[in-house]
Design an enzyme around this catalytic site. Structure first.
Site, PDB file in Angstrom:
ATOM      1  N   ARG A 122       0.877  -1.244   0.169  1.00 27.12           N
ATOM      2  CA  ARG A 122       0.144   0.041   0.042  1.00 27.12           C
ATOM      3  C   ARG A 122       0.840   1.268   0.264  1.00 27.12           C
ATOM      4  NH1 ARG A 122      -3.004   1.149   4.314  1.00 27.12           N
ATOM      5  NH2 ARG A 122      -4.444   2.285   3.201  1.00 27.12           N
ATOM      6  N   LYS A 187       2.947  -7.544  11.843  1.00 26.56           N
ATOM      7  CA  LYS A 187       2.260  -7.721  10.575  1.00 26.56           C
ATOM      8  C   LYS A 187       2.502  -8.845   9.901  1.00 26.56           C
ATOM      9  CE  LYS A 187       1.274  -5.136   6.296  1.00 26.56           C
ATOM     10  NZ  LYS A 187       0.921  -4.058   5.861  1.00 26.56           N
ATOM     11  N   ARG A 322      -0.915   6.280  18.666  1.00 25.56           N
ATOM     12  CA  ARG A 322      -0.600   7.788  18.914  1.00 25.56           C
ATOM     13  C   ARG A 322       0.687   7.609  20.007  1.00 25.56           C
ATOM     14  NH1 ARG A 322      -4.553  11.513  21.934  1.00 25.56           N
ATOM     15  NH2 ARG A 322      -6.095  10.304  20.440  1.00 25.56           N
TER      16      ARG A 322
HETATM   17  C1  BTN Z   1       0.120  -3.901   2.104  1.00 21.95           C
HETATM   18  O1  BTN Z   1       1.104  -2.863   2.015  1.00 21.95           O
HETATM   19  O2  BTN Z   1      -0.179  -4.153   3.408  1.00 21.95           O
HETATM   20  C2  BTN Z   1      -0.404  -4.702   0.910  1.00 21.95           C
HETATM   21  C3  BTN Z   1       0.649  -5.822   0.433  1.00 21.95           C
HETATM   22  C4  BTN Z   1      -0.144  -6.575  -0.637  1.00 21.95           C
HETATM   23  C5  BTN Z   1       1.128  -7.620  -1.175  1.00 21.95           C
HETATM   24  C6  BTN Z   1       0.542  -8.347  -2.041  1.00 21.95           C
HETATM   25  S1  BTN Z   1       1.655  -9.618  -2.210  1.00 21.95           S
HETATM   26  C7  BTN Z   1       0.539 -10.079  -3.671  1.00 21.95           C
HETATM   27  C8  BTN Z   1       0.119  -9.096  -4.417  1.00 21.95           C
HETATM   28  N1  BTN Z   1       1.016  -8.623  -5.398  1.00 21.95           N
HETATM   29  C9  BTN Z   1       1.614  -7.589  -5.220  1.00 21.95           C
HETATM   30  O3  BTN Z   1       2.334  -6.948  -5.939  1.00 21.95           O
HETATM   31  N2  BTN Z   1       0.871  -7.121  -3.911  1.00 21.95           N
HETATM   32  C10 BTN Z   1       0.133  -7.861  -3.271  1.00 21.95           C
END
Ligand code: BTN
Length: 325
Positions: A122, A187, A322
């Site tokens: 993201r 995560k 926070r």
């Molecule tokens: C995040 O940043 O939390 C989202 C991560 C999403 C990763 C997955 S791996 C499979 C798919 N292909 C990508 O390039 N990204 C998503």
């Protein structure tokens, strides 16, 4: 990168002699050595070579296996899945399905990769995607009624992923708005939705999922936040192929029913998994920051942020504890 045909012969972690491998492939021992060397360089996977014993991959490899995925699909999911591509390496499974969508492919496609060279996270981040360590896959789905009908979809996807992990590995993750998969504040996975087509009409959505299954320690150095993986949380977790099937079993019916039902039927379950309920947070929308107390989400998936000026509904951004950092 094409997956060396002899890789499945080494996946169990046992020694195989160069001659055995050469015979199985009908090539010379030098060709075997070259293939394995190239593969090790491209993937970072360790291939041990011991004179008199041959080659082995210490600890073995849990490779994705199409037959095993298909065997573990529910009848409902199997009926909704039109095509399953499993590739050795790709830039990004999301990028691949966006390309396929632009080239005219219709929904019901899944693409999973052993390794991504440009995994997307993201907000422009990179998703660390070492070979055969974790799960990286995307689904392409067609929707008729545009972006408005898809509000809350990424949150519902989080619930579906949490259900799959709880069912397959007895690990109950928590969700961090909008759609991080967490365990104990670290995560465990991420979700990235990308859309193509008409924002007001027929459109296609790529749902990308990354789950940390067995993160190689060398690759973990590239991750800039607390993380965990299923191997740590649930050593008896099934194979990556069975895990992929468990995820598809939850995700495909969700995608098929979402336009009709929206996020509302998923909301209670999302709230029950909310890692930040009642927690003082800072919201970062990219354009501005706002402090408040996280009070769950509404029926459209908007974060309810209690601020000094009242309750705000927030549709995009990222929250953090926070005072953290
Ligand atoms: C995040 O940043 O939390 C989202 C991560 C999403 C990763 C997955 S791996 C499979 C798919 N292909 C990508 O390039 N990204 C998503």
């Amino acid at each position: 990168m094409s997956l060396p045909v002899l890789l499945p012969l080494l996946a169990d972690g046992e020694f195989r002699s160069g001659q055995q491998l050469a015979d199985a492939l009908g090539v010379s021992r030098t060709a075997v050595w070259k293939q394995l060397n190239r593969f090790a360089q491209q993937t970072g996977v360790e291939i041990e070579s011991v004179r008199g014993r041959g080659y082995r991959i210490p600890g073995g490899l849990d490779l994705l296996d199409r037959a095993a995925v298909e065997a573990a699909l529910s009848p409902a999911a199997a009926g909704l899945l039109r095509e399953l591509d499993i590739v050795a390496a790709i830039d990004s499974t999301n990028a691949e399905l966006m390309r396929r969508a632009q080239a005219g492919a219709s929904g019901g496609l899944a693409c999973a990769a052993e390794q991504q060279s440009a995994g997307r996270g993201r907000r422009g981040r990179t998703w660390v995607s070492p070979f055969a360590g974790n799960l990286y896959f995307s689904l392409l789905w067609d929707f008729r009624s545009g972006a408005a009908a898809l509000e809350g979809l990424s949150l519902a996807v989080g619930v579906a992923v949490a259900r799959a992990l709880a069912g397959a590995c007895q690990v109950q993750p928590a969700l961090k708005w909008p759609n991080d998969i967490q365990y104990g504040g670290a995560k465990l996975g991420g979700i990235l939705l990308e859309m193509s087509g008409d924002a007001d009409g027929a459109c296609q959505v790529v749902v990308g999922i990354g789950i940390n299954v067995a993160m190689p320690r060398e690759a973990a150095g590239e991750i800039d936040q607390a993380w965990t993986d299923l191997r740590t949380l649930a050593p008896d977790c099934p194979s990556r192929s069975e895990l992929l099937a468990a995820l598809l079993n939850e995700l495909l019916p969700l995608l098929a029913g979402f336009e009709a039902g929206g996020f509302a039927p998923w909301r209670d379950e999302w709230l029950a998994l909310d890692a930040f309920a009642g927690v003082p947070v800072v919201l970062d929308t990219g354009a501005r920051q706002m402090a408040g107390i996280a009070r769950g989400v509404d029926e459209r998936g908007a974060l309810q942020l209690e601020t000094t000026t009242g309750m705000q509904s927030v549709y995009g951004g990222e929250i953090s504890l926070r005072g953290a950092g």
